[in-house]
Design a protein around this motif. Structure first.
Motif, mmCIF file in Angstrom:
data_model
loop_
_atom_site.group_PDB
_atom_site.id
_atom_site.type_symbol
_atom_site.label_atom_id
_atom_site.label_comp_id
_atom_site.label_asym_id
_atom_site.label_seq_id
_atom_site.Cartn_x
_atom_site.Cartn_y
_atom_site.Cartn_z
ATOM 1 N N LYS B 101 0.918 -1.216 0.039
ATOM 2 C CA LYS B 101 0.034 -0.011 -0.094
ATOM 3 C C LYS B 101 0.858 1.462 -0.198
ATOM 4 C CE LYS B 101 -1.261 0.986 4.127
ATOM 5 N NZ LYS B 101 -0.575 2.374 4.477
ATOM 6 N N VAL B 102 0.656 2.304 -0.717
ATOM 7 C CA VAL B 102 1.200 3.485 -1.002
ATOM 8 C C VAL B 102 0.335 4.676 -0.658
ATOM 9 C CG1 VAL B 102 2.647 4.824 -2.191
ATOM 10 C CG2 VAL B 102 3.032 2.586 -2.203
ATOM 11 N N ILE B 104 -0.521 8.592 -0.663
ATOM 12 C CA ILE B 104 0.250 9.857 -1.011
ATOM 13 C C ILE B 104 -0.981 10.869 -0.700
ATOM 14 C CG2 ILE B 104 0.925 11.345 -2.983
ATOM 15 C CD1 ILE B 104 1.663 8.667 -4.424
ATOM 16 N N LYS B 115 2.972 14.297 -11.575
ATOM 17 C CA LYS B 115 3.720 13.498 -10.527
ATOM 18 C C LYS B 115 3.472 12.063 -10.541
ATOM 19 C CE LYS B 115 3.705 17.572 -7.665
ATOM 20 N NZ LYS B 115 3.058 18.129 -6.414
ATOM 21 N N ASP B 118 4.807 10.273 -13.415
ATOM 22 C CA ASP B 118 6.180 9.937 -12.861
ATOM 23 C C ASP B 118 6.489 8.774 -12.217
ATOM 24 O OD1 ASP B 118 7.184 12.156 -14.438
ATOM 25 O OD2 ASP B 118 7.684 13.213 -12.779
ATOM 26 N N TYR B 119 5.507 8.702 -11.048
ATOM 27 C CA TYR B 119 5.750 7.456 -10.093
ATOM 28 C C TYR B 119 5.266 6.173 -10.813
ATOM 29 C CZ TYR B 119 4.652 4.637 -6.246
ATOM 30 O OH TYR B 119 4.493 3.719 -5.308
ATOM 31 N N SER B 122 7.910 4.713 -13.132
ATOM 32 C CA SER B 122 9.065 4.119 -12.626
ATOM 33 C C SER B 122 8.837 2.436 -12.179
ATOM 34 C CB SER B 122 9.691 4.919 -11.161
ATOM 35 O OG SER B 122 8.523 4.438 -10.356
ATOM 36 N N PHE B 123 7.622 2.307 -12.069
ATOM 37 C CA PHE B 123 7.193 0.798 -11.988
ATOM 38 C C PHE B 123 7.615 0.282 -13.349
ATOM 39 C CE2 PHE B 123 4.646 2.148 -8.631
ATOM 40 C CZ PHE B 123 4.498 1.335 -7.806
ATOM 41 N N LYS B 125 9.895 1.202 -15.463
ATOM 42 C CA LYS B 125 11.310 1.292 -15.619
ATOM 43 C C LYS B 125 12.021 0.046 -14.807
ATOM 44 C CE LYS B 125 14.697 4.672 -15.778
ATOM 45 N NZ LYS B 125 15.183 6.251 -15.169
ATOM 46 N N ALA B 126 11.574 -0.035 -13.543
ATOM 47 C CA ALA B 126 12.185 -1.175 -12.883
ATOM 48 C C ALA B 126 11.464 -2.279 -13.053
ATOM 49 C CB ALA B 126 11.854 -0.518 -11.274
ATOM 50 N N LEU B 128 8.417 -3.572 -12.664
ATOM 51 C CA LEU B 128 7.669 -4.117 -11.427
ATOM 52 C C LEU B 128 6.398 -4.130 -11.699
ATOM 53 C CD1 LEU B 128 9.331 -1.422 -8.581
ATOM 54 C CD2 LEU B 128 9.587 -4.000 -8.684
#
Lengths: 692, 230
Positions: B101-102, B104, B115, B118-119, B122-123, B125-126, B128
């Motif tokens: 759970k994130v 924000i 934003k 962007d977040y 990143s998933f 990119k990694a 995930l």
């Protein structure tokens, strides 16, 4: 040392790194006439601040060790502890807070409440240390002390109240308006040493009146007298306000906020007055110890010089005349020649030379009475030890100390370096409980362990500089652990008959995961293993915990139960049963699905809002788990949990991703199982290391 | 085992069907203030956490502390609804699943879909797994938020993450022609799932406004726990 404890203050200066703690301490020493020239932390003169007595501290502009010093202000003795701001040195902060009665919390007027301010605040809460706040750097561009006072409320939950208003901000910062005296203070002379008290400038008068109302409102909660004065609309004296605020500070119910700029020599003298006015004397503080002779019952310590002595050693330093032990005396009085007992090991010591410190200079004293901080020479002890009169057996409560999470191998360059390195390590491990060292039996390398990259880096540097021990270091290594995930059985017979006396022992039972590091349960009945061999079995199992069979990392969380076995009247021995236990452990361990665990760090990033998404991305790319992100004005605070192994070099990456505008702090959180893919990498790495 | 039991007890399973939650593009839970939109959305998120999926909860009203508190409460209510559960097991499970759970916390001014993009990027990119759902609580649907919704639609298309909104209605407002609250009416084509919560006697009635063949079904919930009343 003065015996009127009402005129003594033991205070610390705590804050986030680079908030100006050491600069402020330096100014305090200057104004209290302890030093006669101000040296800047990163001054052009290359001298460095007096409080940063270590060469390394002066060079890097950070405070590593807490330097203790005393000074006098308006006939009061102030014992001052300058504490490190970097999170890797948190144990120093914790130790200081343990022995202090009050704290000046420094905040940057531009950055406001930062992550380390939060950590320091939590520590202050843990030790219930009253505090006042000083918003520093009011001369900096973007300074906004009112915002910082508000953040104290919203971020730290303090009931903050402004005691002063700034006269100009940024490059126009000239002085402060004192809301209690309703006067304007300006600081004249080359070093701001002359305080000019004038009327409040016209343009600030209305704002000052309003702010004073707010201050009186907040303070009235702590004084009926003040409330009555407000209701009766009678004159409110300065004394009345000060008394009410002081009561609130003692109860940690109010945080008075002062302003200024240490670097520009603005408003330090009023801050010193505030230390006397609002922070507690040793008489105001409730201190407790544990009576070891009476079921560890709590005992209240009194600042009474005639009672048996109780003192806590909170810091050790290796000086040119031997070990210097910093102590806080809580009860009684230590006089030269007194016999004291170290309650940790029961050893008696004789108090020899007693001194009080002024950064790296010392002044001999005859006695250290209750309520004071001083130092003893020539006492062999560890940090955190309690010294008492021989008639009592008290111990001060243990300090909260964390386990190290990172290690580094160090190799001395030559024989001389080897000897010096041993001396240094012996000293550092005594000084700092979070710094540990051991020799890896297989590689013969000396391994040092600590709380972060910087922590270890600093010790390596100190070794080179203070002990002339030239060492080369390996890459930082994460302190992995092994553990088992399910129950498994073992039944192992150790049997050897190769001439001479034989060896025989059989050990059977099971192992299972548990919360403790290691538990040994003996359920042998009917003498299947004779009682005298049981400790040998335990020893054999315990020895295996040091280096796990899977990847040779220390094993934790295993309960071993033995319930069967066999022996031989002639061939069985302690050695044989130790060997049998080792064999049994190996047999059971691999069946118990062992896994590798890694240290997970709590990482808090503070970044301007526009980089929030990319900072969260950086955490994602590092196997991190974001727990939340909160926007606070122009900044975002991202809290996350990230494996330590992924955090090496993170500061560089973060800097480049945020144009150097973000910063982070990191502290140990817990051990968690390593994902399979990473475990495979670790196995590969280990194999390569072995080959090499 | 406990996970399975909890999933079965989830009010979402009965009202919307758990798979239905992530199939949607945009979903909305509507009610007037104080009826339980956020608590219901938390239950929706919990169904995903219990399936080891990631979720992102964005709030424009609550601080991180409050968001976390809401999830703790929601989980406790779910656990309590199945009778006795070994407390240690329940805590261990929560420790495990809550890592996905994130939370924000933004405010009206700082909320920015860029934003979030962007977040989410990143998933990718990694490499995930993407969050299964994103909850957005606190958007003001009385204002013109066309641009925000368009941006969020684009996020939904790019990252295949379902987005669930809390949509505040008003006590004194009449329903629109189709029987939808006015906040939904003008945007009804964007939303493929919608649920309306309203107090009825001492209970909360959950009416499915949009969800294929489930439309118009209604259920009763306990206002204290948001669990189904048997």
């Amino acid at each position: 040392m003065i015996r009127d404890l009402k005129r003594v203050r033991n205070i610390g200066i705590s804050a986030h790194i680079d908030s100006g703690k050491t600069t402020l301490s330096e100014r305090i020493l200057f104004y209290t006439a302890r030093i006669h020239k101000i040296n800047e932390v990163r001054g052009k003169d290359g001298v460095g601040a007096v409080m940063d007595s270590m060469e390394l501290e002066r060079e890097r502009g950070i405070t590593i060790a807490s330097a203790a010093t005393y000074c006098e202000w308006k006939k009061h003795n102030i014992n001052l502890i300058d504490t490190p701001g970097h999170v890797d040195f948190t144990v120093e902060v914790e130790r200081s807070l343990r022995v202090l009665d009050g704290v000046v919390l420094i905040l940057c007027s531009v950055a406001g409440v930062q992550s380390q301010s939060i950590t320091v605040d939590q520590q202050m809460k843990r030790y219930e240390v009253p505090c006042i706040a000083f918003v520093n750097k009011c001369d900096r561009s973007g300074a906004n002390p009112a915002k910082v006072a508000k953040q104290l409320k919203t971020k730290l939950g303090h009931n903050s109240v402004l005691m002063q208003l700034p006269i100009g901000l940024e490059d126009k910062h000239e002085g402060v308006v004192d809301l209690v005296a309703m006067k304007a203070y300006y600081f004249e002379g080359d070093n701001g040493e002359r305080v000019a008290i004038k009327d409040i400038p016209e343009d600030l008068l209305e704002a000052a009146k309003e702010a004073r109302e707010e201050l009186i409102d907040a303070a009235s909660l702590f004084s009926e007298e003040l409330t009555d004065a407000i209701l009766e609309e009678s004159d409110i004296s300065e004394e009345l306000i000060k008394k009410a605020v002081r009561t609130g500070v003692m109860d940690r119910q109010i945080t008075p906020v002062f302003l200024g700029s240490a670097y520009k020599n603005k408003a330090i003298q009023p801050l010193l007055d505030a230390v006397l006015d609002y922070l507690p004397s040793p008489l105001d503080i409730h201190n407790e110890a544990i009576d070891l002779d009476n079921n560890e019952e709590s005992v209240v310590l009194e600042s009474n010089f005639d009672k048996p002595t109780v003192a806590l050693a909170f810091k050790l330093e290796d000086g040119q005349y031997g070990q210097l032990t910093y102590i806080r005396v809580y009860q009684g009085c230590i006089t030269k020649g007194d016999t004291l007992v170290n309650t940790r090991d029961g050893k008696k010591i004789k108090a020899g030379r007693l001194i009080r410190m002024h950064a790296s200079q010392m002044e001999d004293v005859e006695e250290i009475p209750a309520g004071h901080i001083g130092a003893m020479f020539g006492v062999d002890c560890a940090s955190g030890d309690t010294f008492v009169s021989p008639t009592i057996n008290y111990s001060m409560l243990a300090m909260h100390v964390m386990e190290p999470v990172i290690s580094l191998s160090i190799v001395p360059k030559d024989n001389k370096a080897q000897i010096n390195m041993s001396k240094a390590l012996n000293r550092f491990t005594k000084e700092d409980p979070t710094f540990k060292t051991y020799v890896d039996h297989e590689t013969g390398e000396t391994i040092i362990q600590g709380m972060g990259e910087l922590h270890l880096e600093v010790y390596v540097e100190r070794m080179k500089r203070e002990y002339k021990a030239e060492v080369t270091t390996g890459a930082p290594r994460v302190a992995y652990r092994e553990t088992i995930t399910q129950k498994s059985l073992f039944n192992y017979t150790h049997k050897k008959q190769t001439g001479g006396a034989g060896q025989f022992g059989r050990v059977a039972g099971f192992m299972e995961p548990c919360e403790e590091d290691f538990e040994f349960v003996n359920k042998i009945t009917g003498g299947r293993i004779p009682t005298q061999y049981i400790p040998a079995c335990e020893k054999g199992f315990a020895a295996c915990m040091e280096k796990g069979p899977k990847l040779e990392f220390p094993v934790t969380g295993v309960r071993v139960t033995i319930d069967d076995g066999a022996f031989h009247a002639v061939d069985s021995s302690e050695m044989a049963f130790q060997a049998a236990a080792r064999g049994a452990f190996l047999e059971g361990y691999m069946k118990a699905k062992p896994v590798v665990k890694e240290p997970i760090m709590k990482v808090v990033i503070e970044t301007p809002n526009e980089f929030q998404g990319s900072c969260m991305g950086l955490i994602n790319q590092r196997r991190g788990i974001i727990q939340g992100s909160q926007e606070e004005g122009v900044m975002s605070v991202i809290e996350s949990q990230v494996p330590l192994s992924e955090m090496f070099g993170f500061s560089t990456v973060l800097r480049s991703a945020t144009q150097g505008k973000a910063q982070f702090t990191m502290e140990f959180s817990s051990y968690k199982q390593v994902p399979q893919s990473i475990a495979e990498e670790i196995i590969k790495q280990k194999q390569e290391e072995k080959k090499a | 085992m406990l996970k399975q039991d909890l999933n079965l007890r989830s009010p979402i399973e009965k009202i919307m069907g758990i798979d239905n939650i992530t199939d949607s593009k945009f979903g909305a839970v509507l009610s007037r203030a104080g009826v339980g939109k956020t608590r219901f959305l938390v239950q929706i998120a919990l169904t995903q956490l219990l399936r080891d999926q990631k979720i992102v909860h964005v709030s424009l009203d609550d601080s991180i502390g409050k968001i976390n508190l809401r999830y703790n409460e929601g989980y406790t209510n779910l656990v309590d609804s199945i009778g006795y559960v070994d407390p240690q097991k329940a805590v261990r499970l929560w420790d495990d699943i809550s890592l996905n759970k994130v939370g924000i916390s933004y405010n009206d001014v700082t909320f920015d879909t860029g934003k979030l993009k962007d977040y989410l990027k990143s998933f990718k990119k990694a490499e995930l797994p993407m969050p299964a759902i994103m909850i957005i609580d606190g958007l003001n649907f009385d204002e013109d938020i066309t641009e925000i919704l368009e941006n969020l639609q684009a996020l939904n298309r790019e990252f295949s993450t379902s987005i669930w909104f809390a949509m505040k209605t008003h006590r004194d407002e009449a329903m629109a022609k189709d029987g939808y609250p006015v906040q939904l009416e003008s945007r009804k084509d964007l939303f493929d799932k919608a649920l309306f919560l309203q107090p009825v006697d001492n209970k909360i009635q959950a009416v499915v406004l949009k969800d294929g063949n489930r439309t118009d079904q209604s259920f009763l919930l306990d206002p204290a726990t948001m669990m189904l009343v048997e």
